[in-house]
Design a protein around this motif. Sequence first.
Motif, PDB file in Angstrom:
ATOM      1  N   PRO A   1     -18.916   6.950   9.670  1.00 60.95           N
ATOM      2  CA  PRO A   1     -18.818   5.493   9.549  1.00 60.95           C
ATOM      3  C   PRO A   1     -19.290   4.796  10.824  1.00 60.95           C
ATOM      4  O   PRO A   1     -19.495   3.592  10.816  1.00 60.95           O
TER       5      PRO A   1
ATOM      6  N   ARG B   1      -5.820   4.085  -2.748  1.00 58.57           N
ATOM      7  CA  ARG B   1      -4.832   4.930  -2.127  1.00 58.57           C
ATOM      8  C   ARG B   1      -3.597   5.066  -2.999  1.00 58.57           C
ATOM      9  O   ARG B   1      -3.070   4.079  -3.489  1.00 58.57           O
TER      10      ARG B   1
ATOM     11  N   THR C   1      -3.545   6.419  12.205  1.00 64.55           N
ATOM     12  CA  THR C   1      -4.209   6.050  10.944  1.00 64.55           C
ATOM     13  C   THR C   1      -3.840   7.036   9.844  1.00 64.55           C
ATOM     14  O   THR C   1      -4.148   6.808   8.686  1.00 64.55           O
TER      15      THR C   1
ATOM     16  N   THR D   1       0.844  -1.187   0.000  1.00 62.77           N
ATOM     17  CA  THR D   1       0.000   0.000   0.000  1.00 62.77           C
ATOM     18  C   THR D   1       0.881   1.238   0.000  1.00 62.77           C
ATOM     19  O   THR D   1       2.037   1.189   0.421  1.00 62.77           O
TER      20      THR D   1
ATOM     21  N   GLN E   1      -8.581   0.419   6.756  1.00 59.81           N
ATOM     22  CA  GLN E   1      -7.391   0.627   5.931  1.00 59.81           C
ATOM     23  C   GLN E   1      -6.798  -0.730   5.557  1.00 59.81           C
ATOM     24  O   GLN E   1      -7.061  -1.721   6.224  1.00 59.81           O
ATOM     25  N   THR E   2      -5.952  -0.700   4.532  1.00 55.60           N
ATOM     26  CA  THR E   2      -5.224  -1.914   4.168  1.00 55.60           C
ATOM     27  C   THR E   2      -4.557  -2.497   5.415  1.00 55.60           C
ATOM     28  O   THR E   2      -4.543  -3.711   5.622  1.00 55.60           O
ATOM     29  N   GLU E   3      -4.016  -1.618   6.241  1.00 54.71           N
ATOM     30  CA  GLU E   3      -3.262  -2.055   7.412  1.00 54.71           C
ATOM     31  C   GLU E   3      -4.116  -2.868   8.382  1.00 54.71           C
ATOM     32  O   GLU E   3      -3.640  -3.814   9.006  1.00 54.71           O
TER      33      GLU E   3
ATOM     34  N   ARG F   1      -6.928  12.746   4.982  1.00 57.25           N
ATOM     35  CA  ARG F   1      -5.618  12.284   5.416  1.00 57.25           C
ATOM     36  C   ARG F   1      -4.775  13.418   6.001  1.00 57.25           C
ATOM     37  O   ARG F   1      -4.866  14.564   5.584  1.00 57.25           O
TER      38      ARG F   1
ATOM     39  N   ALA G   1     -17.333   1.551   1.613  1.00 56.35           N
ATOM     40  CA  ALA G   1     -16.115   1.955   2.319  1.00 56.35           C
ATOM     41  C   ALA G   1     -15.037   2.341   1.334  1.00 56.35           C
ATOM     42  O   ALA G   1     -15.200   2.194   0.124  1.00 56.35           O
ATOM     43  N   GLY G   2     -13.930   2.831   1.880  1.00 60.23           N
ATOM     44  CA  GLY G   2     -12.758   3.137   1.071  1.00 60.23           C
ATOM     45  C   GLY G   2     -12.483   4.618   0.928  1.00 60.23           C
ATOM     46  O   GLY G   2     -11.384   5.028   0.585  1.00 60.23           O
ATOM     47  N   GLU G   3     -13.497   5.425   1.156  1.00 59.15           N
ATOM     48  CA  GLU G   3     -13.366   6.882   1.001  1.00 59.15           C
ATOM     49  C   GLU G   3     -14.588   7.495   1.683  1.00 59.15           C
ATOM     50  O   GLU G   3     -15.556   6.777   1.987  1.00 59.15           O
TER      51      GLU G   3
ATOM     52  N   GLY H   1     -11.496   5.647  -4.153  1.00 61.88           N
ATOM     53  CA  GLY H   1     -11.392   4.689  -3.053  1.00 61.88           C
ATOM     54  C   GLY H   1     -10.060   3.959  -3.015  1.00 61.88           C
ATOM     55  O   GLY H   1      -9.858   3.087  -2.188  1.00 61.88           O
TER      56      GLY H   1
HETATM   57  P1  AMP Z   1      -6.865   1.827   1.862  1.00 63.75           P
HETATM   58  O1  AMP Z   1      -5.756   1.374   2.722  1.00 63.75           O
HETATM   59  O2  AMP Z   1      -6.504   1.900   0.425  1.00 63.75           O
HETATM   60  O3  AMP Z   1      -8.116   1.037   2.112  1.00 63.75           O
HETATM   61  O4  AMP Z   1      -7.186   3.335   2.251  1.00 63.75           O
HETATM   62  C1  AMP Z   1      -7.493   3.655   3.581  1.00 63.75           C
HETATM   63  C2  AMP Z   1      -7.863   5.103   3.663  1.00 63.75           C
HETATM   64  O5  AMP Z   1      -9.088   5.346   2.944  1.00 63.75           O
HETATM   65  C3  AMP Z   1      -8.167   5.551   5.076  1.00 63.75           C
HETATM   66  O6  AMP Z   1      -6.988   5.868   5.786  1.00 63.75           O
HETATM   67  C4  AMP Z   1      -9.057   6.751   4.831  1.00 63.75           C
HETATM   68  O7  AMP Z   1      -8.302   7.878   4.481  1.00 63.75           O
HETATM   69  C5  AMP Z   1      -9.878   6.310   3.626  1.00 63.75           C
HETATM   70  N1  AMP Z   1     -11.158   5.695   4.017  1.00 63.75           N
HETATM   71  C6  AMP Z   1     -11.455   4.382   4.034  1.00 63.75           C
HETATM   72  N2  AMP Z   1     -12.739   4.181   4.396  1.00 63.75           N
HETATM   73  C7  AMP Z   1     -13.284   5.390   4.644  1.00 63.75           C
HETATM   74  C8  AMP Z   1     -14.574   5.847   5.076  1.00 63.75           C
HETATM   75  N3  AMP Z   1     -15.567   5.008   5.301  1.00 63.75           N
HETATM   76  N4  AMP Z   1     -14.739   7.179   5.248  1.00 63.75           N
HETATM   77  C9  AMP Z   1     -13.725   8.052   5.020  1.00 63.75           C
HETATM   78  N5  AMP Z   1     -12.495   7.681   4.599  1.00 63.75           N
HETATM   79  C10 AMP Z   1     -12.269   6.365   4.407  1.00 63.75           C
END
Ligand code: AMP
Length: 631
Positions: free
Chosen positions: A413, A507, A479, A241, A389-391, A496, A363-365, A505
Amino acid sequence: MTTYREYHARSLSDPAGFWSEQAQLIDWHQPFSRALDNSNPPFTKWFVGGTTNLCHNAVDRHLATRADQSALIYVSTETNEEKTYTYRQLYREVNRMAGILQGLGVAPGDRVLIYMPMIPEAAFAMLACVRIGAIHSVVFGGFAAVSLATRIDDAQPKVIVSTDAGSRAGKPVAYKPLLDEAITLARFPPQKVLLVDRKLVPMQRVAERDVDYAALRATHMNDEVPCAWLESSEPSYILYTSGTTGKPKGVQRDTGGYAVALAASMRDIFCCAPGETYFSTSDIGWVVGHSYIVYGPLINGMATVMYEGLPIRPDGGIWWSIVEKYKVSTMFSSPTAIRVLKKQDPALLKKYDLSSLRLLFLAGEPLDESTARWISDGIGKPVVDNYWQTETGWPILGVSRGIEPLPSKFGSPGLPAAGYSVKLYNESTGEEITSPQQKGVVAIEGPLPPGCMTTVWRDDERFKRTYWTSVPNQRVYSTFDWGIRDEDGYFFILGRTDDVINVSGHRLGTREIEESLSSHPNVAEVAVVGVVDPLKGQVAMAFAILKDVTKADTHEKRLAHEGEMMKVVATQLGALARPARVHFVSALPKTRSGKLLRRSIQALAEGRDPGDLTTIEDPTALEQIKRAIHA
Ligand code: AMP
């Protein structure tokens, strides 16, 4: 009845007891002796001494009760194929794939890189790897040669599993030439490349190295490959990631903790029952694909839909026709995908029988209220935002309707999921923020619950440094998101804190895009920022200083040069990373110590105030940015 707040409080006050109970949701070959070992934080170990296997829990254990039930439903609107594998058939295919990989020399602990579109063989390969104790690293098929080469060199796979091509909007997208180029660029090429030939485009094969899946499958037709019983903390996979450096981080996941966390999340958050059908529209190249296309639904004894295609082809009703046909109970998608559907005929939302569907997770954004309302009203189902998050591998924030039907709030969320102690901190002092409605960095107090990343692949120091030291004076997991909490404890995510951007969605690190643009011979210096976009959430925008300005001194030349630079990024990193615009300037705003003022550039690009500029070295650089945007 236990309230959710009591349930969550217990997960934090007695993590070992709480998770020992959840651990009963999966099969253990040998029981664990200690649920939690946090003696060496942040390297938390869950279910110490227990041995298990992800593939056993996802496939084998269901054979006794649901061998003839659907397990994997493949639907491709790209090649017009549709095929359902029962648990018995999935078991057979995974054993064949495991036999093939072993035959190619893959042993426990070896890495296998999977560079595949959304075809069943990709899932067979993932499950086969974990079956034999090999560590898979799936790389999203949309990534191009340089992104792929970086990941090859970090993971150093013994074998790569790939194919001739993916397909988009009915047109083949060749994978093999990109793979060959990536292997040429890589310092640690794989010994073997296993190729699934979809016959979409002709393939050049490299003698000795490239082997054919169909031919090997025939020779391994009857293989029975036993599961390797792994200690709970042994790695199951690496998933790369983006961060704030040009080098992606290999998020390492364990085995037992991940299986338990997913099983618990299927019950508490996703409210799913075995025998039902789950449909996540993500891709196996992302964390959602790992957790909620492959492992989560299968561990829970469900059928999972693997969909290859666009959400609007043949028309915007395709997903809902899948829901009707396969009686999908739970869907998982992203806000961007819903915004794409918003441009389609809304009658398509009512055309199919959606009575089987209970909940749509997004999810994702950030999920904006108008998108959430539009889809929820359109399909007549609740929409559930969740944040992770991926983590972390599974939701940090959500509404655990499986425990208590608490209401959702638009724009939030929800509440911390079981096991997560989510807090807000002042960015510069590290002081905890306890009053509602105050902005802070969203962080998690250790130990992280099961399923979360255990380290950065082969870089424990980076894991500690990146995630656990960024909030001043605190040893908490950051995070890198801003958030606020309301009076009821619901969190709202505000974007972020670092230079990571979120496109549809997904990263992306702005540094990676900058590095790619810098490889263009005419780029002297470049800054990339994320800019708000109504469809994709954010897009990348670049500001470049050219070495030879005469190459862009007319409107036509500028356009051509811009196109050339966008192409560099698309060919090196992939289309997802291609900047929406490349502007040409002769100076970039920096502090006197030479740090790029990315946030000021971003603010200007979004028409906002650039903020405190007392440290800026050359104020005319900002004027240039403004002029470039409005030119
Ligand atoms: P990823 O690791 O690619 O899944 O990206 C994770 C990042 O996506 C998080 O640190 C947030 O910045 C954003 N993110 C994921 N889900 C949400 C959500 N439901 N609402 C707002 N931001 C989100």
